[in-house]
Motif scaffolding. Sequence first.
Motif, PDB file in Angstrom:
ATOM      1  N   ALA A 413      -5.705   5.654   4.564  1.00  0.00           N
ATOM      2  CA  ALA A 413      -4.755   4.708   3.988  1.00  0.00           C
ATOM      3  C   ALA A 413      -4.254   3.734   5.052  1.00  0.00           C
ATOM      4  O   ALA A 413      -4.135   2.531   4.799  1.00  0.00           O
ATOM      5  CB  ALA A 413      -3.588   5.461   3.361  1.00  0.00           C
ATOM      6  N   ARG A 414      -3.980   4.234   6.251  1.00  0.00           N
ATOM      7  CA  ARG A 414      -3.525   3.352   7.328  1.00  0.00           C
ATOM      8  C   ARG A 414      -4.635   2.411   7.772  1.00  0.00           C
ATOM      9  O   ARG A 414      -4.369   1.238   8.075  1.00  0.00           O
ATOM     10  CB  ARG A 414      -3.003   4.171   8.507  1.00  0.00           C
ATOM     11  CG  ARG A 414      -1.785   5.002   8.165  1.00  0.00           C
ATOM     12  CD  ARG A 414      -1.024   5.468   9.387  1.00  0.00           C
ATOM     13  NE  ARG A 414      -0.330   4.366  10.069  1.00  0.00           N
ATOM     14  CZ  ARG A 414       0.529   4.521  11.060  1.00  0.00           C
ATOM     15  NH1 ARG A 414       0.829   5.757  11.486  1.00  0.00           N
ATOM     16  NH2 ARG A 414       1.104   3.487  11.638  1.00  0.00           N
ATOM     17  N   ALA A 415      -5.853   2.901   7.794  1.00  0.00           N
ATOM     18  CA  ALA A 415      -6.978   2.031   8.155  1.00  0.00           C
ATOM     19  C   ALA A 415      -7.146   0.911   7.140  1.00  0.00           C
ATOM     20  O   ALA A 415      -7.348  -0.257   7.500  1.00  0.00           O
ATOM     21  CB  ALA A 415      -8.258   2.858   8.250  1.00  0.00           C
ATOM     22  N   CYS A 416      -7.060   1.260   5.862  1.00  0.00           N
ATOM     23  CA  CYS A 416      -7.209   0.259   4.810  1.00  0.00           C
ATOM     24  C   CYS A 416      -6.085  -0.766   4.860  1.00  0.00           C
ATOM     25  O   CYS A 416      -6.309  -1.962   4.632  1.00  0.00           O
ATOM     26  CB  CYS A 416      -7.246   0.940   3.449  1.00  0.00           C
ATOM     27  SG  CYS A 416      -8.746   1.914   3.189  1.00  0.00           S
ATOM     28  N   ALA A 417      -4.851  -0.308   5.149  1.00  0.00           N
ATOM     29  CA  ALA A 417      -3.730  -1.235   5.259  1.00  0.00           C
ATOM     30  C   ALA A 417      -3.911  -2.179   6.439  1.00  0.00           C
ATOM     31  O   ALA A 417      -3.588  -3.367   6.351  1.00  0.00           O
ATOM     32  CB  ALA A 417      -2.433  -0.465   5.395  1.00  0.00           C
ATOM     33  N   GLY A 467      -2.405  13.840  -7.547  1.00  0.00           N
ATOM     34  CA  GLY A 467      -1.245  12.992  -7.789  1.00  0.00           C
ATOM     35  C   GLY A 467      -1.545  11.546  -7.457  1.00  0.00           C
ATOM     36  O   GLY A 467      -2.339  11.244  -6.562  1.00  0.00           O
ATOM     37  N   GLU A 468      -0.904  10.639  -8.169  1.00  0.00           N
ATOM     38  CA  GLU A 468      -1.186   9.210  -7.994  1.00  0.00           C
ATOM     39  C   GLU A 468      -0.900   8.757  -6.565  1.00  0.00           C
ATOM     40  O   GLU A 468       0.213   8.903  -6.055  1.00  0.00           O
ATOM     41  CB  GLU A 468      -0.343   8.400  -8.963  1.00  0.00           C
ATOM     42  CG  GLU A 468      -0.667   6.914  -8.949  1.00  0.00           C
ATOM     43  CD  GLU A 468       0.325   6.138  -9.787  1.00  0.00           C
ATOM     44  OE1 GLU A 468      -0.078   5.593 -10.816  1.00  0.00           O
ATOM     45  OE2 GLU A 468       1.521   6.109  -9.406  1.00  0.00           O
ATOM     46  N   LEU A 473       2.118   7.257  -1.507  1.00  0.00           N
ATOM     47  CA  LEU A 473       2.109   6.464  -0.270  1.00  0.00           C
ATOM     48  C   LEU A 473       3.403   5.660  -0.141  1.00  0.00           C
ATOM     49  O   LEU A 473       3.935   5.500   0.961  1.00  0.00           O
ATOM     50  CB  LEU A 473       0.892   5.542  -0.249  1.00  0.00           C
ATOM     51  CG  LEU A 473      -0.455   6.252  -0.157  1.00  0.00           C
ATOM     52  CD1 LEU A 473      -1.593   5.247  -0.249  1.00  0.00           C
ATOM     53  CD2 LEU A 473      -0.580   7.063   1.137  1.00  0.00           C
ATOM     54  N   ARG A 474       3.918   5.155  -1.261  1.00  0.00           N
ATOM     55  CA  ARG A 474       5.212   4.460  -1.203  1.00  0.00           C
ATOM     56  C   ARG A 474       6.308   5.426  -0.773  1.00  0.00           C
ATOM     57  O   ARG A 474       7.191   5.070   0.030  1.00  0.00           O
ATOM     58  CB  ARG A 474       5.556   3.870  -2.564  1.00  0.00           C
ATOM     59  CG  ARG A 474       6.932   3.220  -2.601  1.00  0.00           C
ATOM     60  CD  ARG A 474       7.219   2.644  -3.971  1.00  0.00           C
ATOM     61  NE  ARG A 474       8.532   2.020  -4.026  1.00  0.00           N
ATOM     62  CZ  ARG A 474       9.624   2.596  -4.500  1.00  0.00           C
ATOM     63  NH1 ARG A 474       9.570   3.849  -4.955  1.00  0.00           N
ATOM     64  NH2 ARG A 474      10.769   1.948  -4.538  1.00  0.00           N
ATOM     65  N   ALA A 475       6.275   6.662  -1.288  1.00  0.00           N
ATOM     66  CA  ALA A 475       7.286   7.651  -0.911  1.00  0.00           C
ATOM     67  C   ALA A 475       7.197   7.971   0.578  1.00  0.00           C
ATOM     68  O   ALA A 475       8.220   8.149   1.251  1.00  0.00           O
ATOM     69  CB  ALA A 475       7.112   8.919  -1.739  1.00  0.00           C
ATOM     70  N   TYR A 476       5.983   8.053   1.108  1.00  0.00           N
ATOM     71  CA  TYR A 476       5.830   8.261   2.549  1.00  0.00           C
ATOM     72  C   TYR A 476       6.395   7.068   3.324  1.00  0.00           C
ATOM     73  O   TYR A 476       7.005   7.240   4.396  1.00  0.00           O
ATOM     74  CB  TYR A 476       4.364   8.460   2.910  1.00  0.00           C
ATOM     75  CG  TYR A 476       3.897   9.891   2.848  1.00  0.00           C
ATOM     76  CD1 TYR A 476       4.562  10.896   3.556  1.00  0.00           C
ATOM     77  CD2 TYR A 476       2.786  10.255   2.098  1.00  0.00           C
ATOM     78  CE1 TYR A 476       4.146  12.213   3.505  1.00  0.00           C
ATOM     79  CE2 TYR A 476       2.362  11.582   2.046  1.00  0.00           C
ATOM     80  CZ  TYR A 476       3.038  12.547   2.751  1.00  0.00           C
ATOM     81  OH  TYR A 476       2.635  13.861   2.706  1.00  0.00           O
TER      82      TYR A 476
END
Length: 766
Positions: A413-417, A467-468, A473-476
């Motif tokens: 997720a961090r790589a994609c961001a 889980g979605e 990821l927003r919660a993180y």
Amino acid sequence: MAGAVPVELTPENYQEVTRRPGVCVVDCWAPWCAPCHEFTPLFTAAAARFPAITFARLDTEAQEALAEPLGIEAMPLVIAFKDGLEVHRASGVMSADALDVLLGRLAAVDVAEEKRRAANRRLTEAGKPPPGVPKGATWDAGDAEWTFGPKDSKGRQHGTWKFWRADGTLCNECVMKQGTPHGVFKRFHEDGSVSQEGTFEQGQLHGPRTWYASEHFTSERMHENGVSERVRKTVMLYDQGEVRQVLHFDGTGQRVIPTTGEPYPVRPAHLPEDAELREDLDQWARVSLNAEGERHGLVRFWDRQGQLLWEAEYVDGLRHGHYRSRAVDTYADFRVHFDEGQAEGNLAAGVWSLLDAQRQVVLTRDLGLAQDEEALERSPVFSNLPRTAEAWREFARQARAEKRYREALLATARACATAMDLQPLTEWLEQLTLPRTRQSAHALAMSVVQEAGERWAPMADCLMRGGEAATLLRAYAVLLDQTDRPRAALDFIHAALLLAPERKAYLFTRGLILLNLGQPEQVQHDAEQLATVEPDTARFLSTYARALFPRFDFWAGQEAPRCTYDGLPEGPQQPLESIQQVVRKYATRIQLLRAELLQRFKPGASLPWLPPDLSGLLPAGPVKLEQLELEFGDEQVEIDETLDTGRGLADLVLVMRSDWSALTWLLWACGEKTFRMPTRLSPPADYGQGAGQASQRLWQSRDRRLRGGDGSAAGEGFSFEGVPLGELHPNLVSIAERQYAETQAMFYWLNDSDHVSPWQSNLRGS
């Protein structure tokens, strides 16, 4: 008149009403108490059902002189009097049934007995055992009981011990063996009837433990946590300290549902005998507990018809071992009816299987290692240090090879961001996680975020279970921002926005993160986009950005100060030398804050929101900031001029804002209009208005925060960062309050030559 509309108590009628022969019940309430208003119609209606009882109401706010001697701690409160003597109290909103039970018991109250118990309590307060308590008994203040019984040669309780309440009534009788309960025990209601009985084996409850209700008032507990008054007996079955089953019965001996007292339903024949109905879920459950009341062993739940919903093995309160559940309409493949796998410490681990209605495998997926809270919290995947997209991809590949799939997905997720490329993340989510339906995935993620959004492991576990991802990821991102890792937070909110670009509300989360990164211009851009769907939230974000990053110029005197207070000071009372030293201290603090904030950005970074350099006020360099204690008469006063620069960017900027306001008003008070060290005292003509304005605006801000008003009459309000105080969001009012509290403290110091420093603790009160 008894049975009529409740009497309103006043100082003129209080004694006559409450001391009438017979029973009087008083509803103690207050206009601001919402539960009181909920209880009022129940209380009023009861007057018609009990015509022999006098009903009265006491407005505790309007009749404070009557209420104060009653020692009211919670409302609504019903106080019962009989023949003028207070005989019972009951607080909280009661149901009509519970109120009827209370009123019905009052007729049986023996006033002479109540007086005797009151006299006994006074003896106990004096340290004397009341009648009926052996002279050798000792008072246990912790349990509020008199205790008496034999001891062994080592001074341990050994044999039959008895315990009495402060009023002299026997409350407990227990067989002790070398200091440990071992054998039969009984507890008693005040009227002498048994309230509980059971058996201890070496300190652990074993076998049936039975509670009995009383028809009289009692301090023994039974009807708590929603248990109906219709329950007259409760049996809890223990096995060496572990609860195996709980049974409730009515007055006829019929088993009932505890919350309603209605007959217990027929258990489906194929369920085990110790399966109990969970009324809150409308499900049957078989739950075994350890001695601490935690789930331990196999736990199973069925629907009302007896179909298995889920089962799991527990160890000391945590799922650990086999797990299986019904999963119709849960997974993307419509054939799936069940899922099963292993859990370790509440976390899914290893191979999980999705099964059809005939329990044939539709899909298997290895969910990897269960990474617990400690392991994930210290994982580099949540580091605030930036990495390139390729570095994050390499971390993810290594984590995947070691079956640390949670870290692998989060690193991806961090790589994609970082690369603004969503495809690798969507591919890995499809390959590694359980494929739920969109509705199921969203519901699961929302429930976990609501219950465990401040913990690292449950959300990662939820990701593996399908889980979605966008929600998680927003919660993180929120959690990382709250733990002062805004750069990491920004990566996660960007990944969430890539997954769900239609969710404009996520822009608010990104805006808060960008504020912690010192990027107010981008925040205003996000606020503009957010305004199309959530205008109120957008206004909050925009105002918050202006409040955190104002224009740091000479604030004082930009408009004529004004206030409505009387008795305003005419000019400073501190000598010029003291004022000059305090100017240096404010300048030193602001310079320290500037230096700390600059260190948080790359060398040469443009930070247009930083205040100007104040080194011109410090030709000899920074001055010492003091920490000391002083005595002012009988008062101990602390002075703390130091700074904690280890806090988040937003906190530091708010401290700087408050200091900036105080410094500019201090210079203004000496007659200055720019940042120049005063060489003489030449206060402006409206000096008193400036000092009074700080105090009045502080009061108005606190009134807005605490009571929701704007603390002013018509024409007396003020605007903060372009927003009228009455329209300012409550979460932003504290910023104004903080600023004016600092400015008021400065003026309090300035106007009294006995004060030593604006940072005195006694200058930060009202």
